[in-house]
Each structure stands twice: as structure tokens, then as C-alpha cells.
Scaffold this motif. Structure first.
Motif, mmCIF file in Angstrom:
data_model
loop_
_atom_site.group_PDB
_atom_site.id
_atom_site.type_symbol
_atom_site.label_atom_id
_atom_site.label_comp_id
_atom_site.label_asym_id
_atom_site.label_seq_id
_atom_site.Cartn_x
_atom_site.Cartn_y
_atom_site.Cartn_z
ATOM 1 N N UNK A 108 -9.470 -2.152 14.346
ATOM 2 C CA UNK A 108 -9.204 -3.699 13.865
ATOM 3 C C UNK A 108 -9.997 -4.203 12.948
ATOM 4 N N UNK A 109 -9.620 -4.760 12.144
ATOM 5 C CA UNK A 109 -10.554 -5.785 10.972
ATOM 6 C C UNK A 109 -11.297 -6.815 12.889
ATOM 7 N N UNK A 110 -12.321 -6.129 13.364
ATOM 8 C CA UNK A 110 -12.858 -7.973 13.834
ATOM 9 C C UNK A 110 -12.018 -7.535 15.202
ATOM 10 N N UNK A 164 -5.221 -11.193 16.926
ATOM 11 C CA UNK A 164 -3.549 -11.430 16.398
ATOM 12 C C UNK A 164 -3.175 -10.841 17.118
ATOM 13 N N UNK A 165 -2.765 -8.892 16.813
ATOM 14 C CA UNK A 165 -2.447 -8.006 17.121
ATOM 15 C C UNK A 165 -1.598 -8.101 18.291
ATOM 16 N N UNK A 173 0.431 -3.740 11.950
ATOM 17 C CA UNK A 173 -1.422 -3.819 11.255
ATOM 18 C C UNK A 173 -0.542 -3.296 10.375
ATOM 19 N N UNK A 174 0.041 -2.446 9.763
ATOM 20 C CA UNK A 174 0.207 -1.947 9.268
ATOM 21 C C UNK A 174 1.221 -3.352 8.164
ATOM 22 N N UNK A 175 2.065 -3.826 8.121
ATOM 23 C CA UNK A 175 2.783 -4.960 8.082
ATOM 24 C C UNK A 175 1.687 -6.166 7.158
ATOM 25 N N UNK A 176 0.491 -6.340 7.976
ATOM 26 C CA UNK A 176 -0.636 -7.293 7.755
ATOM 27 C C UNK A 176 -1.550 -7.157 6.681
ATOM 28 N N UNK A 177 -2.034 -5.424 6.702
ATOM 29 C CA UNK A 177 -3.316 -5.000 6.291
ATOM 30 C C UNK A 177 -3.012 -3.913 5.819
ATOM 31 N N UNK A 178 -1.941 -3.417 6.311
ATOM 32 C CA UNK A 178 -2.275 -1.731 6.373
ATOM 33 C C UNK A 178 -3.378 -0.696 7.087
ATOM 34 N N UNK A 179 -3.715 -0.501 6.305
ATOM 35 C CA UNK A 179 -5.154 0.077 7.072
ATOM 36 C C UNK A 179 -6.845 -0.678 7.152
ATOM 37 N N UNK A 180 -7.026 -0.119 7.666
ATOM 38 C CA UNK A 180 -8.655 -0.839 8.399
ATOM 39 C C UNK A 180 -9.082 -0.192 6.959
ATOM 40 N N UNK A 181 -10.611 -0.886 6.903
ATOM 41 C CA UNK A 181 -11.350 0.282 5.953
ATOM 42 C C UNK A 181 -12.654 1.135 6.697
ATOM 43 N N UNK A 182 -11.745 2.573 6.484
ATOM 44 C CA UNK A 182 -13.288 3.060 6.514
ATOM 45 C C UNK A 182 -14.125 3.378 6.893
ATOM 46 N N UNK A 183 -15.051 2.934 5.511
ATOM 47 C CA UNK A 183 -16.425 2.608 5.929
ATOM 48 C C UNK A 183 -16.857 1.849 6.486
#
Length: 471
Positions: free
Chosen positions: A181-183, A189-190, A342-352
Motif C-alpha cells: 500500500x501507499x503507506x 483505509x483499505x 485499492x484498484x478503484x482508489x489508486x490503481x497500483x502502488x509506485x513500483x519504484x
């Protein structure tokens, strides 16, 4: 200017602060105290850099920040001058609520001494390994693929790393049960979206994580506090509250609790699991400080065989707060819901970001870093605890590590008034009412041991003790 030859770097401010911030605070304080008068020309960027043996970039950053804060202004090619009247932040009663701590504490104009902050200081960030990881990525051929959306569950390499890391703590899981997740904030939230419906009751630690209360409100969920003791949630109270409310979910922190810094005892953990099993209560264990505790520290997810426990972790408190890489461990059914949200809110998380963390874990240096960081925090706990006591405060419990100390004055005060006074002195405090559901009264304050190395903080606290202790 003779003033700018002052040995302030060693004498006036704590050595834990950054050179840039120390320069900024030095100049601001001398403007406020009238030692540098309105209209006075400051040293040029080149002169400031030469005076303190810093780069021209650092000197320019100092003046840019002073300009943003309203202390100086640049005149056409003639240099920087002190403004006639510094523009200082204005703090009112409505300022000091969870929204303020969540948003404005991160802003450039917030108080410089962030004693109530919730993040690692700059000195504890794992900078060297982040740099090595970034260098490896830059020299590889990975960047084009890392710029793609990637796996909805997150980088599989990192999910494997997390599984192996948790195995050391007897937390058993699989890669498919882990969602990146993004933190930890997004993880919370999810998890809540997957386990609740609008209008549901959610049990929370009281006191507990202040940002959680805002999240629940935004999700139209109702928080009910469970008293939090030095050994964890009051399980007798938990059972009674659960029988009355029929809550569907409880969110709790069992290791290095925010804000008290304590850990839930094994006895309390077993009782919470028993209540969860009997009543169907889903437990969301928000354990973002887990890696800051010894591997032997018990938690709800340890040796867990129940689908009713979700585990949330993060690398923001051990590698760096801006990295924003968290994760959730959940049952297959809940994981599917989490992925959908997760996909509906932000698609995916930053792979980098995930690749940066993977490289750090793969290097083998993370375990050594954790050992060093735990020792630093243990010593910081001791030093800050002693300093708070010397300033007239009582410490709730001296934690074995982690970021926080929960302390209060030996007499009753107005936490709002103290927080306002602190802000006027460029000090960010975190009053206890922010950490209670519905901002219920509290005499306690949360202190971050990595951000409380400043003589001005303790002078302020001592002055409050002298002024109000006999009233």
C-alpha cells in the motif's frame, strides 16, 4: 556583520538539528529579538556560504525559507533584506485539532521544534542505503518497467522479503496474503473499507492514533474508545463494550503504542484473541512500529491461525517517512476486497518505491540498521525521559524503545493554552486530547524522542512549571 560570526552552531541549538535548519532558526530568532533590525542587509549567498563552510545551494535554501516565512525579502540584485514586520503563523483555538496535526505539522510554516511530531528525525533516516538503492536502480535497465502500473498486490519481490522478515517473528503468511500500500495510512483505509459498512461501530484504543479518528469520520464510521492501560487495552472493558455495541471491527496497536509507547502484554493479547473468537470481532493490528521492537515481542499476529486478524506494517518508521511503503496481511476473502478497493482508489502502488525497499532488504543491511536504530531510540528514550522529568513533567511509562513518550505536568493545565504558547515559541506540541475519540479531555502530551533535542523546548517546559505549579 559581527553577529554572523557567532559560534551558534555548537552553543545555541541541539546538535541533532540539520545545519540548514539551525541557520534558519538562528537568523529568525535574532530578527525576532531585534538583533537584526528591519531593513538591514544580510550577507550575500556567497558570504553566508563562506562564513559557515556550506554550499551555495544550502545558503540559497536558507534565504528561500526565510523569505517564505516572511522574515526577509530579495531586492533586485542587491541582496536579501530584513522585512519591516516578520509574518509569523497565527494560531487560534480552531487550529489545534487532529486536522491541524495531520496537515499543518508537515508544512514549512509550522513550528520548527516539532517535539510532538510522529515521524523519524532526519538523523535516523536510512539515507545511505536509500542512496545505494537509487544508484543501483539508476544504473540498471529497470526504470522503464518500474514506471508501469505493475501487480495490483505490489512488487512480488518485496512481498517475498516481507514474508521472510515476518517469519523471524513467528508471523507466518504467504506472498498472496500480502498487499502493498501507499503507506500504513492507505493500509488502514483499505482494511476498514473491506471490513465495514458505513454507519458501523469501530472500537479503538483510548488514547490511540489520532489520524485514525479522522479516517473513521470520513468513512462514516463511529469510533468507540476502549481504555488503554500500560499493558494494553483493558480487556474487561473491551468485553463489556463489545457486548453492548456489537462492533464489527477493533483497531489496535500492540507494539510500541502510539501515543503511550507501551506494548500489549501476552496475557492481554491472549484475552483479546479470545474475545475476538467468541464475538466475531475482526482485529486490525496497526503495527507500524513492529520492527523497532525486539523480535521476541508478542503481538496479535504472532502464531496467528485466525482469519479475523489483519496485520498492518510499514517501512516509513524505519527507513524514511517519505518513502510511503506499507502492507496488509489478510485472509483470502478480505484480500480480494482490499485489492478491489485499492484498484478503484489508486490503481497500483509506485513500483519504484517498492524496489527501493526491496534493494535495502536484499542487501542485508536492514537488520543491522534496525539493531542500531533500536539502540539509538533506547538511549533517546532515557535522555528525553530524564529531561522531561527535570522540567517538571511526569512520564507515564518509560518505553523500551520506539518514538514516543507520554508525559504530563505534575499539576493540571489547559493543554490548549500550553499548545498555543508553545506554537508562539516555535514549538509543536501534541496535546493528549488529540489522541482520544471525540477529543475527550486529557492532561497528557506526546513527545517524539527523536525530535525533542532542543534546549528551547525544555526551557519552555520549565517556565510553564515555574509559572503554573503554585496556582
Amino acid at each position: 556583520m559581527p553577529l554572523f560570526h557567532s559560534p551558534f552552531l555548537q552553543s545555541e541549538l541541539g546538535e541533532k538539528d540539520t545545519l540548514t535548519n539551525r541557520l534558519i532558526q538562528f537568523i529568525q530568532r535574532n530578527i525576532e529579538q531585534g538583533h537584526i533590525v528591519p531593513g538591514e542587509r544580510l550577507p550575500s549567498i556567497r558570504e553566508l556560504a563562506d562564513l559557515y563552510s556550506v554550499s551555495h545551494v544550502t545558503a540559497a535554501c536558507v534565504y528561500n525559507k526565510l523569505s517564505e516565512n516572511g522574515y526577509v525579502q530579495s531586492k533586485n540584485r542587491s541582496g536579501y533584506y530584513v522585512t519591516k514586520q516578520p509574518i509569523l503563523p497565527s494560531y487560534t483555538q480552531s487550529s489545534f485539532n487532529p486536522d491541524w496535526l495531520l496537515q499543518h505539522a508537515y508544512e514549512d510554516t509550522s513550528p520548527h521544534i516539532k517535539a510532538g511530531g510522529g515521524w523519524l528525525s532526519e538523523q535516523q533516516i536510512f539515507t545511505s542505503s536509500i542512496q545505494k538503492s537509487l544508484k543501483y536502480i539508476a544504473q540498471s535497465h529497470l526504470i522503464p518497467s518500474l514506471m508501469e502500473y505493475g501487480d495490483p498486490a505490489g512488487l512480488r519481490l518485496l512481498r517475498t522479503d516481507i514474508r521472510q522478515l515476518l517469519e523471524r517473528r513467528n508471523i507466518h503468511t504467504t506472498e498472496s496474503a500480502i498487499t502493498l500500500t501507499h503507506g500504513a495510512s492507505q493500509a488502514l483505509e483499505l482494511s476498514l473499507r473491506a471490513c465495514t459498512q458505513p454507519g458501523d461501530i469501530v472500537l479503538v484504543d483510548d488514547p490511540g492514533y489520532c489520524n485514525l479518528y479522522l479516517l473513521l469520520e470520513n468513512l462514516n464510521l463511529h469510533a468507540v474508545g476502549v481504555p488503554y492501560t500500560k499493558e494494553g487495552p483493558d480487556t474487561d472493558a473491551l468485553l463489556k463494550i463489545q457486548q453492548q455495541t456489537k462492533a464489527c471491527v477493533m483497531v489496535t496497536t500492540s507494539v510500541l503504542h502510539n501515543p503511550t509507547g507501551t506494548c500489549t502484554s501476552l496475557d492481554k493479547i491472549n484475552k483479546i484473541k479470545e474475545i475476538s473468537k467468541k464475538t466475531g470481532l475482526i482485529l486490525i493490528e496497526d503495527n507500524i512500529f513492529l520492527d523497532l521492537a525486539p523480535v521476541s515481542q508478542p503481538c496479535l499476529s504472532r502464531e496467528n491461525k485466525s482469519d479475523n486478524i489483519l496485520h498492518i506494517g510499514s517501512f516509513s518508521k524505519t527507513i524514511g517517512p517519505g518513502l510511503r511503503v506499507g502492507y496488509i496481511i489478510a485472509s483470502p476473502a478480505i484480500t480480494q476486497k482490499i485489492l478491489s478497493y485499492k484498484m478503484s482508489i489508486s490503481l497500483t502502488t509506485p513500483q519504484i518505491n517498492e524496489m527501493i525497499v526491496h534493494n535495502i532488504l536484499k542487501s542485508g543491511l536492514y537488520i543491522t540498521h534496525l539493531s542500531d536504530l533500536r539502540e539509538q531510540l533506547f538511549q533517546s528514550q532515557k535522555n528525553v525521559s530524564n529531561a522531561l522529568k527535570s522540567s517538571g513533567l511526569k512520564v507515564y511509562s518509560r518505553p523500551m524503545g520506539g518514538l514516543f513518550i507520554w508525559a504530563r505536568f505534575a499539576f493540571d493545565v489547559s493543554p490548549l493554552k500550553i499548545t498555543q504558547m508553545a506554537a508562539e515559541n516555535n514549538i509543536l506540541l501534541a496535546p493528549g486530547y488529540l489522541f482520544r475519540p471525540n477529543q475527550a479531555p486529557s492532561q497528557w502530551f506526546r513527545f517524539n524522542v527523536t525530535l525533542s533535542y532542543n534546549k528551547k523546548l525544555y526551557s519552555f517546559l520549565e517556565n510553564i512549571t515555574r509559572t503554573y505549579s503554585h496556582k
